[in-house]
Design a protein around this motif. Sequence first.
Motif, PDB file in Angstrom:
ATOM      1  N   THR A   9       0.839  -1.207   0.000  1.00 40.82           N
ATOM      2  CA  THR A   9       0.000   0.000   0.000  1.00 40.82           C
ATOM      3  C   THR A   9       0.863   1.242   0.000  1.00 40.82           C
ATOM      4  O   THR A   9       1.959   1.244   0.560  1.00 40.82           O
ATOM      5  CB  THR A   9      -0.950   0.041   1.219  1.00 40.82           C
ATOM      6  OG1 THR A   9      -1.812   1.181   1.091  1.00 40.82           O
ATOM      7  CG2 THR A   9      -0.205   0.130   2.530  1.00 40.82           C
ATOM      8  N   GLY A  73     -12.953  -0.305   0.993  1.00 33.49           N
ATOM      9  CA  GLY A  73     -13.796   0.820   0.616  1.00 33.49           C
ATOM     10  C   GLY A  73     -15.095   0.831   1.388  1.00 33.49           C
ATOM     11  O   GLY A  73     -15.346  -0.021   2.240  1.00 33.49           O
ATOM     12  N   ALA A  88     -11.559   5.265  -3.258  1.00 36.46           N
ATOM     13  CA  ALA A  88     -10.399   6.162  -3.201  1.00 36.46           C
ATOM     14  C   ALA A  88     -10.533   7.291  -4.222  1.00 36.46           C
ATOM     15  O   ALA A  88     -10.087   8.405  -3.995  1.00 36.46           O
ATOM     16  CB  ALA A  88      -9.103   5.387  -3.446  1.00 36.46           C
ATOM     17  N   LYS A  95      -7.523  11.335  -5.933  1.00 38.27           N
ATOM     18  CA  LYS A  95      -7.660  10.758  -4.587  1.00 38.27           C
ATOM     19  C   LYS A  95      -7.613  11.808  -3.492  1.00 38.27           C
ATOM     20  O   LYS A  95      -6.562  12.074  -2.909  1.00 38.27           O
ATOM     21  CB  LYS A  95      -6.528   9.760  -4.295  1.00 38.27           C
ATOM     22  CG  LYS A  95      -6.620   8.477  -5.048  1.00 38.27           C
ATOM     23  CD  LYS A  95      -5.655   7.463  -4.413  1.00 38.27           C
ATOM     24  CE  LYS A  95      -5.555   6.223  -5.272  1.00 38.27           C
ATOM     25  NZ  LYS A  95      -4.460   5.364  -4.838  1.00 38.27           N
ATOM     26  N   PHE A 120     -17.886  -0.637   5.891  1.00 41.00           N
ATOM     27  CA  PHE A 120     -16.546  -0.683   5.340  1.00 41.00           C
ATOM     28  C   PHE A 120     -16.231  -2.141   5.048  1.00 41.00           C
ATOM     29  O   PHE A 120     -16.557  -3.038   5.847  1.00 41.00           O
ATOM     30  CB  PHE A 120     -15.520  -0.172   6.359  1.00 41.00           C
ATOM     31  CG  PHE A 120     -15.340   1.317   6.388  1.00 41.00           C
ATOM     32  CD1 PHE A 120     -15.021   2.032   5.237  1.00 41.00           C
ATOM     33  CD2 PHE A 120     -15.437   2.006   7.590  1.00 41.00           C
ATOM     34  CE1 PHE A 120     -14.816   3.406   5.284  1.00 41.00           C
ATOM     35  CE2 PHE A 120     -15.236   3.373   7.641  1.00 41.00           C
ATOM     36  CZ  PHE A 120     -14.928   4.079   6.483  1.00 41.00           C
ATOM     37  N   GLY A 155      -9.499   8.813   5.280  1.00 42.72           N
ATOM     38  CA  GLY A 155     -10.588   8.495   4.355  1.00 42.72           C
ATOM     39  C   GLY A 155     -11.940   8.964   4.870  1.00 42.72           C
ATOM     40  O   GLY A 155     -12.111  10.122   5.271  1.00 42.72           O
ATOM     41  N   TYR A 156     -12.912   8.070   4.862  1.00 40.94           N
ATOM     42  CA  TYR A 156     -14.296   8.400   5.231  1.00 40.94           C
ATOM     43  C   TYR A 156     -14.549   8.312   6.739  1.00 40.94           C
ATOM     44  O   TYR A 156     -15.694   8.440   7.178  1.00 40.94           O
ATOM     45  CB  TYR A 156     -15.260   7.455   4.501  1.00 40.94           C
ATOM     46  CG  TYR A 156     -15.211   7.572   2.993  1.00 40.94           C
ATOM     47  CD1 TYR A 156     -16.016   8.491   2.310  1.00 40.94           C
ATOM     48  CD2 TYR A 156     -14.350   6.760   2.240  1.00 40.94           C
ATOM     49  CE1 TYR A 156     -15.967   8.595   0.924  1.00 40.94           C
ATOM     50  CE2 TYR A 156     -14.293   6.862   0.851  1.00 40.94           C
ATOM     51  CZ  TYR A 156     -15.098   7.777   0.203  1.00 40.94           C
ATOM     52  OH  TYR A 156     -15.043   7.886  -1.163  1.00 40.94           O
ATOM     53  N   ASP A 157     -13.518   8.092   7.541  1.00 43.10           N
ATOM     54  CA  ASP A 157     -13.711   7.895   8.989  1.00 43.10           C
ATOM     55  C   ASP A 157     -14.533   8.995   9.676  1.00 43.10           C
ATOM     56  O   ASP A 157     -15.360   8.685  10.542  1.00 43.10           O
ATOM     57  CB  ASP A 157     -12.361   7.742   9.708  1.00 43.10           C
ATOM     58  CG  ASP A 157     -11.743   6.367   9.486  1.00 43.10           C
ATOM     59  OD1 ASP A 157     -12.472   5.439   9.067  1.00 43.10           O
ATOM     60  OD2 ASP A 157     -10.541   6.214   9.742  1.00 43.10           O
ATOM     61  N   LYS A 177     -10.166   1.650  16.957  1.00 47.07           N
ATOM     62  CA  LYS A 177     -10.447   1.352  15.550  1.00 47.07           C
ATOM     63  C   LYS A 177      -9.843   0.004  15.160  1.00 47.07           C
ATOM     64  O   LYS A 177     -10.490  -0.801  14.487  1.00 47.07           O
ATOM     65  CB  LYS A 177      -9.910   2.463  14.624  1.00 47.07           C
ATOM     66  CG  LYS A 177     -10.201   2.155  13.160  1.00 47.07           C
ATOM     67  CD  LYS A 177      -9.796   3.240  12.178  1.00 47.07           C
ATOM     68  CE  LYS A 177     -10.037   2.732  10.746  1.00 47.07           C
ATOM     69  NZ  LYS A 177      -9.559   3.660   9.702  1.00 47.07           N
TER      70      LYS A 177
HETATM   71  O1  LIG Z   1      -4.320   1.039  -3.126  1.00 46.75           O
HETATM   72  P1  LIG Z   1      -3.518   1.498  -1.931  1.00 46.75           P
HETATM   73  O2  LIG Z   1      -2.124   1.949  -2.271  1.00 46.75           O
HETATM   74  O3  LIG Z   1      -3.528   0.503  -0.802  1.00 46.75           O
HETATM   75  O4  LIG Z   1      -4.225   2.833  -1.306  1.00 46.75           O
HETATM   76  P2  LIG Z   1      -5.705   3.378  -1.659  1.00 46.75           P
HETATM   77  O5  LIG Z   1      -5.993   4.531  -0.757  1.00 46.75           O
HETATM   78  O6  LIG Z   1      -5.827   3.605  -3.132  1.00 46.75           O
HETATM   79  O7  LIG Z   1      -6.606   2.164  -1.206  1.00 46.75           O
HETATM   80  P3  LIG Z   1      -7.792   1.409  -1.974  1.00 46.75           P
HETATM   81  O8  LIG Z   1      -7.511   1.368  -3.421  1.00 46.75           O
HETATM   82  O9  LIG Z   1      -8.002   0.118  -1.238  1.00 46.75           O
HETATM   83  O10 LIG Z   1      -9.021   2.365  -1.698  1.00 46.75           O
HETATM   84  C1  LIG Z   1      -9.523   2.402  -0.380  1.00 46.75           C
HETATM   85  C2  LIG Z   1     -10.281   3.679  -0.109  1.00 46.75           C
HETATM   86  O11 LIG Z   1     -11.414   3.367   0.709  1.00 46.75           O
HETATM   87  C3  LIG Z   1     -11.515   4.223   1.809  1.00 46.75           C
HETATM   88  N1  LIG Z   1     -11.195   3.469   3.043  1.00 46.75           N
HETATM   89  C4  LIG Z   1     -10.667   2.218   3.143  1.00 46.75           C
HETATM   90  N2  LIG Z   1     -10.454   1.883   4.420  1.00 46.75           N
HETATM   91  C5  LIG Z   1     -10.837   2.949   5.156  1.00 46.75           C
HETATM   92  C6  LIG Z   1     -10.836   3.218   6.530  1.00 46.75           C
HETATM   93  O12 LIG Z   1     -10.349   2.360   7.410  1.00 46.75           O
HETATM   94  N3  LIG Z   1     -11.302   4.397   6.928  1.00 46.75           N
HETATM   95  C7  LIG Z   1     -11.766   5.309   6.056  1.00 46.75           C
HETATM   96  N4  LIG Z   1     -11.784   5.140   4.729  1.00 46.75           N
HETATM   97  C8  LIG Z   1     -11.326   3.966   4.281  1.00 46.75           C
HETATM   98  C9  LIG Z   1     -10.493   5.327   1.575  1.00 46.75           C
HETATM   99  O13 LIG Z   1     -11.106   6.356   0.835  1.00 46.75           O
HETATM  100  C10 LIG Z   1      -9.433   4.640   0.737  1.00 46.75           C
HETATM  101  O14 LIG Z   1      -8.692   5.561  -0.062  1.00 46.75           O
END
Ligand SMILES: O=P(O)(O)OP(=O)(O)OP(=O)(O)OC[C@H]1O[C@@H](n2cnc3c(O)ncnc32)[C@H](O)[C@@H]1O
Length: 201
Positions: A9, A73, A88, A95, A120, A155-157, A177
């Motif tokens: 990641t 997500g 994302a 992003k 989630f 993110g959306y937390d 969390k």
């Molecule tokens: O692909 P990597 O490099 O891991 O990083 P990314 O941010 O692009 O990760 P994803 O493609 O898995 O997209 C996940 C998105 O979902 C949301 N998300 C996932 N887990 C979350 C969490 O624990 N709390 C809040 N939002 C979350 C957040 O917007 C993330 O950017």
Amino acid sequence: MGRKVIIATKNKGKAKEFEALFSKFNLEVLTLLDIENAPDVEETGATFEENAVLKAEAISRFTRSIVVADDSGLVVDALDGRPGIYSARYAGEEKNDEANINKLLSELKDVQQEERTARFYCALAVAIPEEETLVVAGKCEGLIMNERRGTNGFGYDPVFYVPSLEQTMAELSSEQKNSISHRANALKNLQPLIERIFAKR
Ligand SMILES: O=P(O)(O)OP(=O)(O)OP(=O)(O)OC[C@H]1O[C@@H](n2cnc3c(O)ncnc32)[C@H](O)[C@@H]1O
Ligand SMILES: [Mg+2]
């Protein structure tokens, strides 16, 4: 011990959570934030699981190591599951957590509280050189708030309300969390396999 796992990641919020979640396993934990020139993997799958496998296998080929990837997500019932695998990049390719939340709140502005159910979701893939890739998943149920609350997490937390704790994800401590999140629940499903995965290394 020489046992090492790479988390595929580039998301700093996820990286921090994985470092804490993996700390009990007696493994060296690296993320793509520690590794130079790691390829950007296109998330072209149709499901969280497919995208997690794409990321884990590409980075495992590149590093020749055991690699865990997370694709995660937010799945909102009133939006037929959106933003889902596009979480994302919901508000655009660049992003932006802030813009993503703004878009989510505006899409839900006419939706009543009891219809704002969401979860989630986290798929974890473990790519092991010369072996078959493993996949597990976890989720965490909640409601989408009308406004932001709290400053922890990512993110959306700030708009994800956890009914059992009467707080948003962004109001929880990282320990809280990490005991209830989709990521923690996915890792619980991986836990029984961890010793076997690293046994020969
Ligand atoms: O692909 P990597 O490099 O891991 O990083 P990314 O941010 O692009 O990760 P994803 O493609 O898995 O997209 C996940 C998105 O979902 C949301 N998300 C996932 N887990 C979350 C969490 O624990 N709390 C809040 N939002 C979350 C957040 O917007 C993330 O950017
Ligand atoms: Mg991504």
